[in-house]
Design an enzyme around this catalytic site. Sequence first.
Site, PDB file in Angstrom:
ATOM      1  N   CYS A   7       0.848  -1.170  -0.125  1.00  0.00           N
ATOM      2  CA  CYS A   7       0.033  -0.287   0.007  1.00  0.00           C
ATOM      3  C   CYS A   7       0.683   1.078   0.055  1.00  0.00           C
ATOM      4  O   CYS A   7       0.554   2.172  -0.697  1.00  0.00           O
ATOM      5  CB  CYS A   7      -1.002  -0.038   1.234  1.00  0.00           C
ATOM      6  SG  CYS A   7      -2.485  -1.014   1.115  1.00  0.00           S
ATOM      7  N   ASN A  86       1.659 -16.618  -4.188  1.00  0.00           N
ATOM      8  CA  ASN A  86       1.874 -17.297  -2.963  1.00  0.00           C
ATOM      9  C   ASN A  86       0.741 -16.890  -1.861  1.00  0.00           C
ATOM     10  O   ASN A  86       0.526 -15.701  -1.818  1.00  0.00           O
ATOM     11  CB  ASN A  86       3.426 -16.779  -2.464  1.00  0.00           C
ATOM     12  CG  ASN A  86       4.194 -17.251  -3.485  1.00  0.00           C
ATOM     13  OD1 ASN A  86       4.262 -18.594  -3.969  1.00  0.00           O
ATOM     14  ND2 ASN A  86       5.328 -16.516  -3.709  1.00  0.00           N
ATOM     15  N   HIS A  99      -0.699 -10.262  -4.785  1.00  0.00           N
ATOM     16  CA  HIS A  99      -0.079  -9.804  -5.903  1.00  0.00           C
ATOM     17  C   HIS A  99       0.553 -11.013  -6.644  1.00  0.00           C
ATOM     18  O   HIS A  99       0.441 -12.226  -6.164  1.00  0.00           O
ATOM     19  CB  HIS A  99       1.289  -8.970  -5.402  1.00  0.00           C
ATOM     20  CG  HIS A  99       2.149  -9.803  -4.105  1.00  0.00           C
ATOM     21  ND1 HIS A  99       1.888  -9.864  -3.032  1.00  0.00           N
ATOM     22  CD2 HIS A  99       3.145 -10.793  -4.311  1.00  0.00           C
ATOM     23  CE1 HIS A  99       2.811 -10.934  -2.170  1.00  0.00           C
ATOM     24  NE2 HIS A  99       3.396 -11.318  -3.284  1.00  0.00           N
TER      25      HIS A  99
END
Length: 113
Positions: A7, A86, A99
Amino acid sequence: MNDCLFCKIIAGEIPSTKVYEDEYVFAFRDINPQAPVHVLVLPKEHICCADKIDETNSMLVAKCFEAVAKIAKAEGLTNGYRVVNNCGADGGQTVKHLHFHILGGKKLDETMA
Ligand code: 5GP
Ligand code: ZN
């Protein structure tokens, strides 16, 4: 959420090498590349992990994958690439903001686990 590294990268509070940005998605080069091309693609909205994808936010995942295709083209990955997520401790997730890794630029190892 203020403590989330990604972020902060999206907000520009921590520098990164940006390769793509749109209304929903941000992408930048991994600081510790595992292949000649190693880009991280993430929704701007904080979602901690794949385990929290549901009908309220799955559109953001679609946007990430639209970006993956654009980035792969821009990076010249015409011979293919791998997209990795992951999830959680066993999955090896170290940053708790959803991600997708784009890995390419060489023939990748066939081992998946
Ligand atoms: P994960 O292990 O959670 O799937 O992936 C996290 C990735 O973020 C790792 O590949 C790691 O190298 C990358 N990373 C961690 N901190 C930073 C940072 O500050 N900047 C960038 N560009 N990548 C980072
Ligand atoms: Zn976050």
